[in-house]
Design a protein around this motif. Structure first.
Motif, PDB file in Angstrom:
ATOM      1  N   SER A 221       0.799  -1.220   0.000  1.00 55.44           N
ATOM      2  CA  SER A 221       0.000   0.000   0.000  1.00 55.44           C
ATOM      3  C   SER A 221       0.833   1.272   0.000  1.00 55.44           C
ATOM      4  O   SER A 221       0.276   2.371   0.100  1.00 55.44           O
ATOM      5  N   SER A 222       2.151   1.165  -0.138  1.00 51.79           N
ATOM      6  CA  SER A 222       3.010   2.340   0.013  1.00 51.79           C
ATOM      7  C   SER A 222       2.731   3.424  -1.019  1.00 51.79           C
ATOM      8  O   SER A 222       2.848   4.618  -0.719  1.00 51.79           O
ATOM      9  N   ILE A 223       2.331   3.039  -2.226  1.00 53.49           N
ATOM     10  CA  ILE A 223       2.059   4.044  -3.266  1.00 53.49           C
ATOM     11  C   ILE A 223       0.779   4.801  -2.953  1.00 53.49           C
ATOM     12  O   ILE A 223       0.732   6.033  -3.008  1.00 53.49           O
ATOM     13  N   VAL A 224      -0.273   4.096  -2.591  1.00 54.37           N
ATOM     14  CA  VAL A 224      -1.561   4.761  -2.355  1.00 54.37           C
ATOM     15  C   VAL A 224      -1.576   5.494  -1.011  1.00 54.37           C
ATOM     16  O   VAL A 224      -2.451   6.348  -0.781  1.00 54.37           O
ATOM     17  N   ASP A 225      -0.632   5.195  -0.144  1.00 49.89           N
ATOM     18  CA  ASP A 225      -0.557   5.894   1.142  1.00 49.89           C
ATOM     19  C   ASP A 225       0.173   7.226   1.042  1.00 49.89           C
ATOM     20  O   ASP A 225       0.018   8.082   1.919  1.00 49.89           O
ATOM     21  N   ASN A 226       0.960   7.406  -0.005  1.00 47.32           N
ATOM     22  CA  ASN A 226       1.810   8.586  -0.111  1.00 47.32           C
ATOM     23  C   ASN A 226       1.028   9.787  -0.645  1.00 47.32           C
ATOM     24  O   ASN A 226       0.104   9.634  -1.450  1.00 47.32           O
ATOM     25  N   ASP A 227       1.408  10.983  -0.227  1.00 48.91           N
ATOM     26  CA  ASP A 227       0.735  12.198  -0.693  1.00 48.91           C
ATOM     27  C   ASP A 227       1.148  12.577  -2.112  1.00 48.91           C
ATOM     28  O   ASP A 227       0.410  13.270  -2.810  1.00 48.91           O
ATOM     29  N   GLN A 228       2.350  12.139  -2.515  1.00 49.21           N
ATOM     30  CA  GLN A 228       2.856  12.437  -3.851  1.00 49.21           C
ATOM     31  C   GLN A 228       3.066  11.139  -4.639  1.00 49.21           C
ATOM     32  O   GLN A 228       3.279  10.067  -4.060  1.00 49.21           O
ATOM     33  N   LEU A 229       3.018  11.279  -5.951  1.00 50.15           N
ATOM     34  CA  LEU A 229       3.344  10.179  -6.850  1.00 50.15           C
ATOM     35  C   LEU A 229       4.552  10.630  -7.657  1.00 50.15           C
ATOM     36  O   LEU A 229       4.510  11.669  -8.320  1.00 50.15           O
ATOM     37  N   TYR A 230       5.646   9.875  -7.586  1.00 44.34           N
ATOM     38  CA  TYR A 230       6.891  10.277  -8.236  1.00 44.34           C
ATOM     39  C   TYR A 230       7.079   9.467  -9.521  1.00 44.34           C
ATOM     40  O   TYR A 230       7.117   8.231  -9.494  1.00 44.34           O
ATOM     41  N   LEU A 231       7.218  10.158 -10.657  1.00 41.63           N
ATOM     42  CA  LEU A 231       7.271   9.512 -11.967  1.00 41.63           C
ATOM     43  C   LEU A 231       8.602   9.756 -12.650  1.00 41.63           C
ATOM     44  O   LEU A 231       9.157  10.855 -12.594  1.00 41.63           O
ATOM     45  N   VAL A 232       9.106   8.701 -13.324  1.00 41.26           N
ATOM     46  CA  VAL A 232      10.351   8.803 -14.086  1.00 41.26           C
ATOM     47  C   VAL A 232      10.178   8.095 -15.428  1.00 41.26           C
ATOM     48  O   VAL A 232       9.154   7.465 -15.698  1.00 41.26           O
ATOM     49  N   ASP A 233      11.188   8.205 -16.246  1.00 42.52           N
ATOM     50  CA  ASP A 233      11.231   7.644 -17.602  1.00 42.52           C
ATOM     51  C   ASP A 233      10.670   6.221 -17.648  1.00 42.52           C
ATOM     52  O   ASP A 233      11.046   5.359 -16.856  1.00 42.52           O
ATOM     53  N   GLY A 234       9.785   5.982 -18.617  1.00 44.40           N
ATOM     54  CA  GLY A 234       9.116   4.689 -18.723  1.00 44.40           C
ATOM     55  C   GLY A 234       9.996   3.532 -19.111  1.00 44.40           C
ATOM     56  O   GLY A 234       9.582   2.368 -18.992  1.00 44.40           O
ATOM     57  N   GLY A 235      11.237   3.798 -19.557  1.00 41.35           N
ATOM     58  CA  GLY A 235      12.097   2.703 -19.989  1.00 41.35           C
ATOM     59  C   GLY A 235      13.288   2.442 -19.098  1.00 41.35           C
ATOM     60  O   GLY A 235      14.115   1.586 -19.400  1.00 41.35           O
ATOM     61  N   ILE A 236      13.401   3.153 -17.981  1.00 37.36           N
ATOM     62  CA  ILE A 236      14.588   3.021 -17.136  1.00 37.36           C
ATOM     63  C   ILE A 236      14.693   1.637 -16.516  1.00 37.36           C
ATOM     64  O   ILE A 236      15.784   1.166 -16.202  1.00 37.36           O
ATOM     65  N   ASP A 237      13.576   0.948 -16.351  1.00 36.63           N
ATOM     66  CA  ASP A 237      13.638  -0.393 -15.746  1.00 36.63           C
ATOM     67  C   ASP A 237      14.123  -1.453 -16.721  1.00 36.63           C
ATOM     68  O   ASP A 237      14.216  -2.628 -16.365  1.00 36.63           O
ATOM     69  N   GLY A 238      14.431  -1.072 -17.944  1.00 36.30           N
ATOM     70  CA  GLY A 238      14.878  -2.033 -18.956  1.00 36.30           C
ATOM     71  C   GLY A 238      13.830  -2.335 -20.004  1.00 36.30           C
ATOM     72  O   GLY A 238      14.144  -2.857 -21.068  1.00 36.30           O
ATOM     73  N   GLN A 239      12.570  -2.019 -19.727  1.00 34.81           N
ATOM     74  CA  GLN A 239      11.501  -2.232 -20.708  1.00 34.81           C
ATOM     75  C   GLN A 239      11.424  -1.021 -21.637  1.00 34.81           C
ATOM     76  O   GLN A 239      10.454  -0.258 -21.611  1.00 34.81           O
ATOM     77  N   VAL A 240      12.431  -0.852 -22.445  1.00 32.55           N
ATOM     78  CA  VAL A 240      12.542   0.344 -23.272  1.00 32.55           C
ATOM     79  C   VAL A 240      11.495   0.344 -24.391  1.00 32.55           C
ATOM     80  O   VAL A 240      11.143   1.386 -24.918  1.00 32.55           O
ATOM     81  N   ILE A 241      11.012  -0.826 -24.751  1.00 32.50           N
ATOM     82  CA  ILE A 241       9.909  -0.919 -25.714  1.00 32.50           C
ATOM     83  C   ILE A 241       8.599  -0.964 -24.916  1.00 32.50           C
ATOM     84  O   ILE A 241       8.435  -1.838 -24.062  1.00 32.50           O
TER      85      ILE A 241
END
Length: 803
Positions: free
Chosen positions: A385-405
């Motif tokens: 539940s850590s994402i829904v508990d937080n007041d902010q949502l932090y977003l970064v590049d969609g391919g940084i995890d290796g799923q570049v496609i």
């Protein structure tokens, strides 16, 4: 700007004004608006949104006609193409396009690939896959691919042809990349100052209105001047949800864009394969994954909510879904640089001083901050539940995890796609060519908790991808749905189109932020050739094979007879489960390829590894041989005899050094009097830039010999990338490695020598990286590699006026 572009810009501006589609503050700053007192902005991710389902019905009235027309043309030479009528008796194939990451390299190459599929491109119907784009339902973008998808979508569904027609240097038109975002005006310092002042003002006003800001806001606003130049300040008040009111979208005349970003958890400084993926569509912002399992209404994502209900009843916020901000979220690599430590962190802090003066932030200056968190207090999550508990949502590049496609949105069972066409412009190797790491990342993720509701076709490990030449030729994955039943569901068939050189070296560093018009045209041309197998000269049947890929899933579901031509195509392009590793095939270098052929002969169940983990491949009957294509080339010259090569064809363990030696000898003894004569007259090069289909090549023998000669020589020009290549061609193999030409270890191929139609012929290379380039190289892991401290100092020095 030409008249057509001016009128399109006026039309877009007129629409925005008359429909009040701008931000309610008519600026980058979100503002309060009235909404229903009982509105709830959240829904559980248990199916498609009603709005998307209704839109899809409209879209399919268009795609049905477009795909029928395309398939009629693609199968026109089949001995029996009655299957096309049968396919459309009760259903319509559903197709998606995935635009890969890789900075400007990805944006420009993908432009060429899409141009080849667009009937609006001059010559694409006669000499390409024209009409296929008109039949695509969804287009997904990630990282650099989002630069492309945002551009065409939010410029009133413009075409690549239109962008080309108005393309110049120094006029601030779409993709005028003659100046870097770090110095957008070039020698026009007044323009640069105005841009930077506008960006700073926009961020300041957003913050004063009570919204968290970061350097990611500056990142998106800066790039807006290159992608949305016809709008004031690069579209600084243009909203993502505005596309709902654009006629082309409302009427189903264009695909739906979905871009992705990754969620960085509070207290963490990076993301990996276990991190949550956020989808951003015309209607919604959210995730299918168990950590969120919810979608929020895109138009009101800046509203403070508790479990989807506005904290202040009847009061919502609009304008937070800014096009530049959300594109930034999909492409933001600032956080990786910032968290590299040392000098990089200090430089980011100096950057902050330039664009965030006297601005209060939450300390997360490197990520896109979605605050208030749209999912605050929601209860649809299934784990963590850590994402829904937080007041902010932090977003970064969609391919940084290796799923570049960006496969994830297109693979969803709920969208029921039959085919996904995907480019791969990743920089897996040191010389900036792909070797399939993005395929492996998405494949592996479905077996993790975060990806348990996903499915993706079986793919080989990266070593096999290199060994079989899959990273240099179109390959189909998941060709037989009966082999995929042990996955969560049967996913779409995937057509994989990796970046490779045909007429132009498109292995340009992700860090390169400036391109001349000629360079852009060369990159686009090569993208066209990637999509068409070198204007169908490598395989004249490739158009029909793409038609077969479109029909396959529907053919399987309906039990229709499979045309013999389709069976032959699938033998040639489908990966059939063969695993080829260093125990059986020698791998000269990380970017080299030994091309393999396979045939269905004996029963086996191949296994292999990816990232050190074993996994089962599709269950098929296979046996494997290795073909030494250099040998075939040498034999073709009739000047050398290569007995060792012939032996190598029958084995999987011989390293064919003799082949390479024979090839060298063959090149030396080649005679080409016509070549010499043509070269003297200047006919062996072309620089035609006026048409998508014009070609003026005269002396094929000359260019072939010239290309062969480069295999034994080094290009010493400091302004061109290496263009070493070997001569010859060989078509197709059933392991999914269809070989159009032999390649050297650097991944380059023989340049196009065909006299058939080609687009935008150019002969110059890309210059070396400039001082204003951030050296970024996305790799197969979950991080980016940054190089060149001197260049970084120059970049940031320019921005913060240190130099």
């Amino acid at each position: 700007m030409q008249l057509a572009d001016f009128l399109a810009a006026v039309s877009l501006l007129s629409y925005l004004k008359t429909t009040n589609a701008w931000s309610p503050t008519n600026s980058y700053t979100p503002g309060k608006v009235s909404c229903d007192s009982d509105i709830n902005l959240i829904r559980k991710a248990d199916g498609l949104a009603t709005e998307e389902t209704e839109w899809l019905a409209k879209r399919e009235t268009v795609t049905k006609d477009a795909l029928k027309k395309f398939l009629d043309r693609a199968t026109a030479t089949f001995s029996d193409n009655s299957i096309v009528e049968s396919i459309f008796d009760s259903t319509t194939p559903r197709v998606g396009f995935a635009s890969c990451g890789g900075g400007y390299r990805a944006m420009i190459v993908d432009a060429g690939v899409v141009a080849a599929m667009d009937e609006r491109t001059v010559g694409a119907t006669e000499n390409g896959l024209g009409g296929l784009l008109q039949g695509i339902s969804y287009m997904a973008g990630s990282s650099g691919g989002s630069f492309f998808t945002t551009t065409v979508t939010y410029n009133n569904w413009t075409s690549v042809q239109d962008i080309i027609d108005q393309m110049k240097d120094g006029d601030h038109s779409i993709w005028d990349l003659s100046n870097s975002p770090t110095n957008p005006g070039g020698s026009d310092t007044a323009y640069t100052s105005a841009v930077f002042d506008n960006i700073t003002e926009s961020i300041k006003l957003k913050n004063e209105a009570g919204f968290d800001v970061s350097l990611a806001d500056a990142w998106g606003l800066a790039f807006g001047y290159y992608f949305l130049p016809s709008l004031p300040r690069g579209g600084y008040s243009y909203q993502w949800s505005d596309i709902q009111e654009v006629d082309a979208f409302k009427n189903g005349e264009m695909p739906m864009l979905i871009e992705i970003a990754k969620v960085e958890k509070s207290g963490e400084t990076s993301v990996d394969l276990s991190s949550t993926t956020i989808e951003m569509s015309a209607f919604e912002f959210g995730s299918w994954e168990p950590t969120i399992n919810s979608f929020s209404n895109m138009k009101y994502i800046g509203t403070e909510v508790d479990n989807g209900s506005p904290v202040n009843a009847g009061e919502c916020v609009a304008g937070f879904d800014n096009v530049n901000f959300l594109t930034s979220a999909s492409t933001n690599v600032i956080n990786t640089l910032y968290n590299s430590g040392g000098i990089y962190s200090s430089l980011i802090q100096s950057f902050k001083t330039k664009f965030l003066p006297n601005v209060t932030t939450s300390g997360h200056i490197d990520v896109n901050i979605a605050a208030p968190n749209p999912f605050k207090g929601t209860t649809n999550y299934e784990s963590d539940s850590s994402i829904v508990d937080n007041d902010q949502l932090y977003l970064v590049d969609g391919g940084i995890d290796g799923q570049v496609i960006p496969f994830t949105p297109l693979m969803r069972k709920e969208r029921d796609l039959d085919l996904v066409i995907a480019t791969d412009t990743t920089a897996d190797t040191d010389d900036v060519w792909p070797f399939g790491s993005a395929l492996v990342a998405t494949y592996e993720r479905q077996f993790m908790e975060i990806g348990k509701t996903d499915a993706f076709p079986y793919v080989p490990d990266t070593e096999t991808i290199i060994n079989l030449g899959i990273n240099k030729n179109p390959t189909f994955f998941g060709c037989d749905s009966s082999n995929l039943t042990d996955l969560a569901y049967v996913p779409p068939l995937v057509v994989y189109l990796p970046n490779r050189a045909y007429s132009y070296d498109t292995n340009v560093s992700t860090s390169v932020l400036t391109y001349t018009r000629e360079q852009r045209l060369g990159m686009i041309q090569n993208g066209f050739e990637i999509a068409t197998r070198n204007n169908f000269t490598d395989d004249p049947d490739f158009l029909g094979c793409m038609g077969c890929a479109v029909m396959r899933r529907k053919q399987e579901k309906l039990g229709l007879e499979w045309p013999s031509e389709c069976a032959q195509c699938f033998e040639r392009y489908c990966w059939n489960g063969t695993i080829s590793n260093s125990d059986t095939v020698s791998v000269p270098s990380s970017s080299a390829s030994i091309n393999g052929t396979s045939s269905i002969a004996s029963t086996s169940s191949a296994t292999g590894s990816a990232s050190g983990k074993n996994f089962s491949t599709i269950h098929t009957e296979t046996s494997t041989t290795v073909t030494c294509h250099e040998c075939e080339e040498a034999k073709a010259t009739t000047t050398v005899i290569c007995e060792e090569c012939e032996e190598a064809v029958a084995t999987t363990t011989i390293e064919c050094e003799e082949c390479e030696e024979a090839q060298s000898q063959a090149t030396v003894t080649a005679e080409c009097e016509e070549c010499d004569e043509a070269q003297a007259n200047g006919h062996h090069t072309t620089t035609t830039l006026t048409s998508m289909t014009t070609t003026t090549q005269v002396c094929e023998e000359c260019e072939e010999t010239q290309a062969s000669a480069t295999a034994t020589s080094t290009n010493e020009s400091s302004n061109d990338y290496s263009n070493n290549s070997s001569n010859g061609s060989s078509n197709g193999s059933s392991n999914g490695s269809s070989n159009g030409s032999s390649e050297n270890a650097s991944g380059n191929s023989v340049k196009s020598t065909s006299s058939s139609a080609a687009i935008l012929q150019v002969t110059t290379g890309i210059p070396s990286t400039s001082a204003y380039d951030v050296f970024v190289n996305e790799n197969s892991a979950n991080n980016l590699v940054f190089k060149g401290v001197v260049s970084l100092l120059a970049i940031f020095g320019t921005i913060i006026e240190l130099f």
